[in-house]
Write a protein that holds these residues in place. Structure first.
Motif, PDB file in Angstrom:
ATOM      1  N   ALA A   1       4.011   5.756  -5.318  1.00 46.31           N
ATOM      2  CA  ALA A   1       4.105   5.755  -6.784  1.00 46.31           C
ATOM      3  C   ALA A   1       3.022   6.647  -7.380  1.00 46.31           C
ATOM      4  O   ALA A   1       3.283   7.409  -8.326  1.00 46.31           O
ATOM      5  N   LEU A   2       1.812   6.569  -6.837  1.00 42.46           N
ATOM      6  CA  LEU A   2       0.730   7.430  -7.318  1.00 42.46           C
ATOM      7  C   LEU A   2       1.031   8.905  -7.064  1.00 42.46           C
ATOM      8  O   LEU A   2       0.763   9.762  -7.913  1.00 42.46           O
ATOM      9  N   LEU A   3       1.583   9.203  -5.886  1.00 38.14           N
ATOM     10  CA  LEU A   3       1.950  10.595  -5.585  1.00 38.14           C
ATOM     11  C   LEU A   3       3.008  11.123  -6.554  1.00 38.14           C
ATOM     12  O   LEU A   3       2.916  12.251  -7.030  1.00 38.14           O
ATOM     13  N   ILE A   4       3.988  10.294  -6.841  1.00 35.11           N
ATOM     14  CA  ILE A   4       5.058  10.717  -7.751  1.00 35.11           C
ATOM     15  C   ILE A   4       4.493  10.910  -9.157  1.00 35.11           C
ATOM     16  O   ILE A   4       4.806  11.890  -9.834  1.00 35.11           O
ATOM     17  N   ARG A   5       3.634   9.990  -9.593  1.00 37.03           N
ATOM     18  CA  ARG A   5       3.021  10.101 -10.914  1.00 37.03           C
ATOM     19  C   ARG A   5       2.110  11.326 -11.005  1.00 37.03           C
ATOM     20  O   ARG A   5       1.973  11.916 -12.071  1.00 37.03           O
TER      21      ARG A   5
ATOM     22  N   LEU B   1       0.825  -1.211   0.000  1.00 37.88           N
ATOM     23  CA  LEU B   1       0.000   0.000   0.000  1.00 37.88           C
ATOM     24  C   LEU B   1       0.862   1.266   0.000  1.00 37.88           C
ATOM     25  O   LEU B   1       0.549   2.240  -0.694  1.00 37.88           O
ATOM     26  N   CYS B   2       1.929   1.254   0.790  1.00 38.90           N
ATOM     27  CA  CYS B   2       2.835   2.410   0.825  1.00 38.90           C
ATOM     28  C   CYS B   2       3.517   2.608  -0.525  1.00 38.90           C
ATOM     29  O   CYS B   2       3.602   3.732  -1.034  1.00 38.90           O
ATOM     30  N   LEU B   3       3.989   1.525  -1.115  1.00 35.86           N
ATOM     31  CA  LEU B   3       4.660   1.594  -2.407  1.00 35.86           C
ATOM     32  C   LEU B   3       3.709   2.140  -3.467  1.00 35.86           C
ATOM     33  O   LEU B   3       4.060   3.049  -4.226  1.00 35.86           O
ATOM     34  N   ALA B   4       2.495   1.611  -3.519  1.00 38.52           N
ATOM     35  CA  ALA B   4       1.507   2.082  -4.496  1.00 38.52           C
ATOM     36  C   ALA B   4       1.134   3.541  -4.235  1.00 38.52           C
ATOM     37  O   ALA B   4       1.008   4.332  -5.181  1.00 38.52           O
TER      38      ALA B   4
ATOM     39  N   GLY C   1      11.795   5.828  -6.862  1.00 39.57           N
ATOM     40  CA  GLY C   1      11.453   6.889  -5.922  1.00 39.57           C
ATOM     41  C   GLY C   1      10.465   6.413  -4.878  1.00 39.57           C
ATOM     42  O   GLY C   1      10.591   6.720  -3.689  1.00 39.57           O
ATOM     43  N   ALA C   2       9.456   5.637  -5.316  1.00 40.48           N
ATOM     44  CA  ALA C   2       8.466   5.102  -4.378  1.00 40.48           C
ATOM     45  C   ALA C   2       9.124   4.122  -3.411  1.00 40.48           C
ATOM     46  O   ALA C   2       8.824   4.115  -2.213  1.00 40.48           O
ATOM     47  N   TYR C   3      10.028   3.284  -3.916  1.00 37.27           N
ATOM     48  CA  TYR C   3      10.722   2.325  -3.055  1.00 37.27           C
ATOM     49  C   TYR C   3      11.588   3.046  -2.021  1.00 37.27           C
ATOM     50  O   TYR C   3      11.596   2.679  -0.840  1.00 37.27           O
ATOM     51  N   ALA C   4      12.296   4.080  -2.454  1.00 39.51           N
ATOM     52  CA  ALA C   4      13.141   4.846  -1.530  1.00 39.51           C
ATOM     53  C   ALA C   4      12.288   5.508  -0.452  1.00 39.51           C
ATOM     54  O   ALA C   4      12.657   5.518   0.729  1.00 39.51           O
TER      55      ALA C   4
END
Length: 101
Positions: free
Chosen positions: A39-43, A33-36, A60-63
């Motif tokens: 990733a959505l925030l970055i996108r 959930l955190c990764l997704a 970036g999401a993983y970091a």
């Protein structure tokens, strides 16, 4: 005779013994959930600076997920017993709390 407080390692072993696979599933679900979410925030245009921002959305999401690792573990320790009780209640089997040995 006073009982001493169990060490952190003893409490962790008790937690894993007590909840086992459920704790692992809860932890990885929170991670996913955190990764997704990141990733959505970055996108969506959230600006990530530094090496993680230049590496791409997933990196970036993983970091960002690695930065919040300690709160994720805290959430795992807080949510797993609640989910265990909920599952036991829904199954209507056994007591809400497993007996301690």
């Amino acid at each position: 005779m006073t009982k001493t407080k169990p060490t952190l390692m003893e409490r962790l072993q008790d937690f894993i013994t007590r909840y086992g696979m459920l704790a692992i599933v809860v932890h990885y679900a929170i991670f996913g959930l955190c990764l997704a979410g990141f990733a959505l925030l970055i996108r969506a245009g959230f600006n990530v600076t530094g090496a993680a921002g230049a590496a791409g959305t997933f990196a970036g999401a993983y970091a960002a997920c690695q930065v919040i690792k300690i709160p994720r573990f805290a959430a795992t320790f807080a949510l797993t017993p609640l989910i265990d009780r909920l599952i036991r209640r829904l199954r209507n089997k056994g007591p809400a709390e497993p007996p301690r040995s």
